[in-house]
Design an enzyme around this catalytic site. Structure first.
Site, PDB file in Angstrom:
ATOM      1  N   LYS A 192      20.680  19.622   5.585  1.00 22.14           N
ATOM      2  CA  LYS A 192      19.522  18.948   6.183  1.00 22.14           C
ATOM      3  C   LYS A 192      19.963  18.406   7.542  1.00 22.14           C
ATOM      4  O   LYS A 192      20.597  17.371   7.651  1.00 22.14           O
ATOM      5  CB  LYS A 192      19.030  17.796   5.305  1.00 22.14           C
ATOM      6  CG  LYS A 192      17.617  17.398   5.707  1.00 22.14           C
ATOM      7  CD  LYS A 192      17.376  15.918   5.704  1.00 22.14           C
ATOM      8  CE  LYS A 192      17.946  15.115   6.803  1.00 22.14           C
ATOM      9  NZ  LYS A 192      17.489  15.373   8.181  1.00 22.14           N
ATOM     10  N   GLU A 250      30.964  10.242   6.697  1.00 24.00           N
ATOM     11  CA  GLU A 250      31.490  10.106   8.069  1.00 24.00           C
ATOM     12  C   GLU A 250      30.491   9.226   8.798  1.00 24.00           C
ATOM     13  O   GLU A 250      29.411   9.691   9.161  1.00 24.00           O
ATOM     14  CB  GLU A 250      31.601  11.482   8.739  1.00 24.00           C
ATOM     15  CG  GLU A 250      32.594  12.430   8.081  1.00 24.00           C
ATOM     16  CD  GLU A 250      34.040  12.078   8.359  1.00 24.00           C
ATOM     17  OE1 GLU A 250      34.299  11.232   9.247  1.00 24.00           O
ATOM     18  OE2 GLU A 250      34.915  12.634   7.681  1.00 24.00           O
ATOM     19  N   LEU A 251      30.827   7.949   8.988  1.00 27.41           N
ATOM     20  CA  LEU A 251      29.819   6.985   9.426  1.00 27.41           C
ATOM     21  C   LEU A 251      30.081   6.481  10.848  1.00 27.41           C
ATOM     22  O   LEU A 251      30.816   7.096  11.613  1.00 27.41           O
ATOM     23  CB  LEU A 251      29.756   5.839   8.406  1.00 27.41           C
ATOM     24  CG  LEU A 251      29.558   6.305   6.952  1.00 27.41           C
ATOM     25  CD1 LEU A 251      29.547   5.129   5.996  1.00 27.41           C
ATOM     26  CD2 LEU A 251      28.297   7.143   6.790  1.00 27.41           C
ATOM     27  N   ALA A 302      19.576  16.877  11.476  1.00 28.24           N
ATOM     28  CA  ALA A 302      18.785  15.765  12.011  1.00 28.24           C
ATOM     29  C   ALA A 302      17.438  16.279  12.495  1.00 28.24           C
ATOM     30  O   ALA A 302      17.338  17.378  13.058  1.00 28.24           O
ATOM     31  CB  ALA A 302      19.539  15.096  13.155  1.00 28.24           C
ATOM     32  N   CYS A 304      30.399   9.189  17.798  1.00 27.67           N
ATOM     33  CA  CYS A 304      30.881   8.155  16.864  1.00 27.67           C
ATOM     34  C   CYS A 304      32.252   7.652  17.293  1.00 27.67           C
ATOM     35  O   CYS A 304      32.642   6.540  16.987  1.00 27.67           O
ATOM     36  CB  CYS A 304      30.938   8.731  15.456  1.00 27.67           C
ATOM     37  SG  CYS A 304      31.870  10.252  15.387  1.00 27.67           S
ATOM     38  N   GLU A 350      27.463  -0.399  17.700  1.00 27.17           N
ATOM     39  CA  GLU A 350      27.658   0.832  18.479  1.00 27.17           C
ATOM     40  C   GLU A 350      26.695   0.824  19.667  1.00 27.17           C
ATOM     41  O   GLU A 350      25.493   0.656  19.477  1.00 27.17           O
ATOM     42  CB  GLU A 350      27.279   2.050  17.628  1.00 27.17           C
ATOM     43  CG  GLU A 350      28.345   2.534  16.705  1.00 27.17           C
ATOM     44  CD  GLU A 350      27.924   3.822  15.998  1.00 27.17           C
ATOM     45  OE1 GLU A 350      26.866   3.833  15.345  1.00 27.17           O
ATOM     46  OE2 GLU A 350      28.661   4.800  16.090  1.00 27.17           O
TER      47      GLU A 350
HETATM   48  P1  NAD Z   1      21.251   8.502  11.097  1.00 27.37           P
HETATM   49  O1  NAD Z   1      22.059   7.820  10.047  1.00 27.37           O
HETATM   50  O2  NAD Z   1      20.000   7.865  11.538  1.00 27.37           O
HETATM   51  O3  NAD Z   1      20.826   9.957  10.575  1.00 27.37           O
HETATM   52  C1  NAD Z   1      21.795  10.882  10.128  1.00 27.37           C
HETATM   53  C2  NAD Z   1      21.112  11.915   9.234  1.00 27.37           C
HETATM   54  O4  NAD Z   1      20.602  11.263   8.073  1.00 27.37           O
HETATM   55  C3  NAD Z   1      19.921  12.623   9.888  1.00 27.37           C
HETATM   56  O5  NAD Z   1      19.914  13.957   9.445  1.00 27.37           O
HETATM   57  C4  NAD Z   1      18.735  11.853   9.323  1.00 27.37           C
HETATM   58  O6  NAD Z   1      17.559  12.613   9.312  1.00 27.37           O
HETATM   59  C5  NAD Z   1      19.235  11.583   7.920  1.00 27.37           C
HETATM   60  N1  NAD Z   1      18.585  10.446   7.239  1.00 27.37           N
HETATM   61  C6  NAD Z   1      17.986   9.371   7.791  1.00 27.37           C
HETATM   62  N2  NAD Z   1      17.529   8.568   6.825  1.00 27.37           N
HETATM   63  C7  NAD Z   1      17.849   9.124   5.641  1.00 27.37           C
HETATM   64  C8  NAD Z   1      17.663   8.777   4.277  1.00 27.37           C
HETATM   65  N3  NAD Z   1      17.047   7.650   3.927  1.00 27.37           N
HETATM   66  N4  NAD Z   1      18.119   9.609   3.334  1.00 27.37           N
HETATM   67  C9  NAD Z   1      18.762  10.736   3.654  1.00 27.37           C
HETATM   68  N5  NAD Z   1      18.995  11.133   4.930  1.00 27.37           N
HETATM   69  C10 NAD Z   1      18.547  10.335   5.912  1.00 27.37           C
HETATM   70  O7  NAD Z   1      22.250   8.797  12.297  1.00 27.37           O
HETATM   71  P2  NAD Z   1      21.937   9.511  13.690  1.00 27.37           P
HETATM   72  O8  NAD Z   1      21.178   8.563  14.538  1.00 27.37           O
HETATM   73  O9  NAD Z   1      21.404  10.881  13.464  1.00 27.37           O
HETATM   74  O10 NAD Z   1      23.426   9.699  14.272  1.00 27.37           O
HETATM   75  C11 NAD Z   1      24.125   8.705  14.923  1.00 27.37           C
HETATM   76  C12 NAD Z   1      25.068   8.006  13.954  1.00 27.37           C
HETATM   77  O11 NAD Z   1      25.939   8.949  13.356  1.00 27.37           O
HETATM   78  C13 NAD Z   1      25.974   7.014  14.667  1.00 27.37           C
HETATM   79  O12 NAD Z   1      26.097   5.865  13.875  1.00 27.37           O
HETATM   80  C14 NAD Z   1      27.305   7.753  14.750  1.00 27.37           C
HETATM   81  O13 NAD Z   1      28.435   6.931  14.865  1.00 27.37           O
HETATM   82  C15 NAD Z   1      27.299   8.519  13.471  1.00 27.37           C
HETATM   83  N6  NAD Z   1      28.195   9.670  13.540  1.00 27.37           N
HETATM   84  C16 NAD Z   1      29.344   9.650  12.818  1.00 27.37           C
HETATM   85  C17 NAD Z   1      30.232  10.708  12.908  1.00 27.37           C
HETATM   86  C18 NAD Z   1      31.526  10.719  12.131  1.00 27.37           C
HETATM   87  O14 NAD Z   1      32.119  11.782  12.035  1.00 27.37           O
HETATM   88  N7  NAD Z   1      31.982   9.606  11.594  1.00 27.37           N
HETATM   89  C19 NAD Z   1      29.935  11.805  13.729  1.00 27.37           C
HETATM   90  C20 NAD Z   1      28.747  11.802  14.456  1.00 27.37           C
HETATM   91  C21 NAD Z   1      27.874  10.725  14.344  1.00 27.37           C
END
Ligand code: NAD
Length: 482
Positions: free
Chosen positions: A179, A255-256, A181, A289, A386
């Site tokens: 799934k 991975e957050l 983004a 991230c 962040e």
């Molecule tokens: P996000 O958490 O908003 O969304 C990530 C994914 O989760 C998307 O596909 C989104 O559609 C999905 N999602 C959202 N709500 C959900 C739910 N309730 N249930 C299931 N899935 C859901 O993050 P973002 O804005 O897309 O990305 C930015 C974040 O990702 C930043 O915090 C960044 O640090 C982090 N990130 C971490 C890494 C890593 O490797 N640690 C890499 C890249 C990005």
């Protein structure tokens, strides 16, 4: 593109066929540099998600039984096809994500490497054999595919975050539902076409887009055949998903978010430090991230560092990701710009000095200019959250102990950067920083051959390196009376 052509290119991928959502709903995908609609993708329903789990379950036994050499060859072919189409994919990423084409090219090369690396890992899955200390039996350790995997990825690396999961999952013999983004689904669908061409059988990789990820993912996790959730995204959503997965005791890799500190000591080579910080801060216009979020500079080098960094940030060409000269593209959304604006206003209200940038331009597109803030106080919100944008927050420090304490004063622990000519000090500080990854005298940590991941609230598990494939394998122990 007309609606039919779009459905073929960007339809839900379930059991090897492209289809519309069962509700007929669509999601517009915006170009962040113009705010115009680039394309539409289907808005999957819970019924579509159930069909994807069914398809993954059907494909699972044959894929797990496929010799690992064959799986390896298919993954190698994915690497080759991705490399052959690198430019086309880079342009698509630059369009839907907005990142500069040079960053997008870097992402495609990095993303393709996860297929090459995991093609090599697929044939090196290790077991173990030992004699039980009692002498009564032998201990045989085997590794088996964990089961059906739900993979969820963020918008900031639309190709690499997907291949970093699909590569090891397929190498391990698992079938998956991806799934991507909602903001950047086009790359995921374009890559799906390439897997089919490489010989990935129907149903092994399924791709769904939805506006309602919460209920959809909850429904998939409730299916007992789904045994793995691999998520990359924010800590906030990660926590929600961990709670959801706990209901079914589903294995999770997380991975957050990050809040990376940079520590520049007085004895650092200034050129190396500036170069490194520009990469750590400005890759993807600060939307990584691993992005440098807090830049601690020792007082002896602070003024020279601030002046040089400001000069470099001011010189960056800002524009649409697809323009060849662009070095800093737009942010992903109006909300992202709003957050950056709020953080900069909060920091200046608390006494930070604006050295450049700091005001969003008028006109279309989600732009925010490269910005440098000096003397950002520890109470500023951007020290704890962040920034996810092109804002460099500089803080002055005096001693090594102070730098370590301030770097560790966060709930996050993903990556950190240290600049010093004294390698012994660099390693000493690296050992004391609470983060999963440290870059010493460089601005980049990501490498498919190395374990990527965080400690504290930055995540659970590792992707890449030799650890990555084991996130998708279950250990089986056989006590054998031989
Ligand atoms: P996000 O958490 O908003 O969304 C990530 C994914 O989760 C998307 O596909 C989104 O559609 C999905 N999602 C959202 N709500 C959900 C739910 N309730 N249930 C299931 N899935 C859901 O993050 P973002 O804005 O897309 O990305 C930015 C974040 O990702 C930043 O915090 C960044 O640090 C982090 N990130 C971490 C890494 C890593 O490797 N640690 C890499 C890249 C990005």
């Amino acid at each position: 593109m007309d609606r039919n052509a779009l459905a073929t290119a960007y339809g839900l991928l379930i059991a090897g066929t492209r289809r519309a959502a069962s509700s007929g709903g669509m999601i517009p995908v915006l170009d962040p540099s113009t705010e115009m609609v680039l394309a539409e993708v289907p808005d999957a329903t819970i019924e579509d998600a159930a069909a994807a789990v069914e398809a993954a379950a059907k494909a699972a036994p044959a894929w797990a039984a496929t010799p690992s050499r064959r799986r390896s060859e298919i993954l190698r072919r994915c690497f080759e096809l991705m490399t052959a189409r690198a430019e086309e994919l880079a342009v698509l990423i630059a369009q839907e994500n907005g990142k500069a084409l040079r960053d997008a090219r870097g992402e495609v090369a990095y993303a393709a490497e996860f297929f090459r690396w995991n093609a090599e890992e697929a044939v090196r899955i290790k077991g173990d054999f030992a004699i039980a200390p009692s002498g009564a039996n032998r201990i045989i350790i085997d590794h088996q595919p964990i089961g059906i995997c739900v993979l969820i990825t963020p918008w900031n690396f639309p190709a690499a975050m997907a291949t970093r999961k699909i590569g090891p999952a397929l190498a391990a013999g698992c079938t998956v539902i991806l799934k991507p983004a909602t903001e950047t689904p086009l790359t995921a669908y374009a890559l799906a076409a390439l897997y089919e061409e490489a010989g990935v059988p129907p149903g092994v990789v399924n791709v769904l887009t939805t506006r309602k990820p919460g209920p959809l993912v909850a429904a998939m996790l409730a299916d007992p055949r789904v045994r793995k959730l691999s998520f990359t995204g924010s800590t906030e959503i990660g926590r929600t998903l961990l709670a959801e997965a706990a209901k079914h005791v589903t294995s999770c890799s997380m991975e957050l978010g990050g809040n990376a500190p940079v520590i520049v000591f007085d004895d650092a080579d200034l050129d190396t430090a500036i170069e490194g910080v520009m990469v750590a801060k400005m890759r993807n216009a600060g939307q990584a991230c691993t992005a440098a979020n807090r830049i601690y500079v020792q007082s002896g080098i602070y003024d020279a560092f601030a002046a040089r960094l400001t000069g470099r940030m001011l010189a960056l060409a800002v524009g649409p990701g697809t323009a060849p000269e662009t070095e800093c593209g737009p942010m992903i959304s109006a909300a992202a710009v709003g957050k950056i604006e709020r953080l900069v206003q909060d920091a200046t209200a608390r006494g930070a000095k604006l050295l450049c940038g700091g005001a969003r331009p008028a006109g279309k597109g989600f732009y925010y200019p490269p910005t440098v803030l000096a003397d950002v106080p520890p109470t500023a919100e951007m020290i704890h959250e962040e920034i996810f944008g092109p804002v460099a927050a500089l803080c002055r420090f005096e001693s090594e102990d102070e730098a370590i304490a301030r770097a560790n004063d966060t709930e996050y622990g993903l990556s950190a950067y240290i600049f010093t000519r004294d390698v012994a000090r660099g390693l000493r500080v690296a050992r004391q920083i609470e983060s999963g990854m440290i870059a010493l005298n460089r601005g980049l940590v990501s490498d498919p051959a190395a374990p990527f991941g965080g400690v504290k609230q930055s995540g659970l598990g590792r992707e890449g390196g030799t650890d990555g494939i084991y996130e998708f394998l279950e250990t089986k122990y056989i006590a054998a009376a031989l």
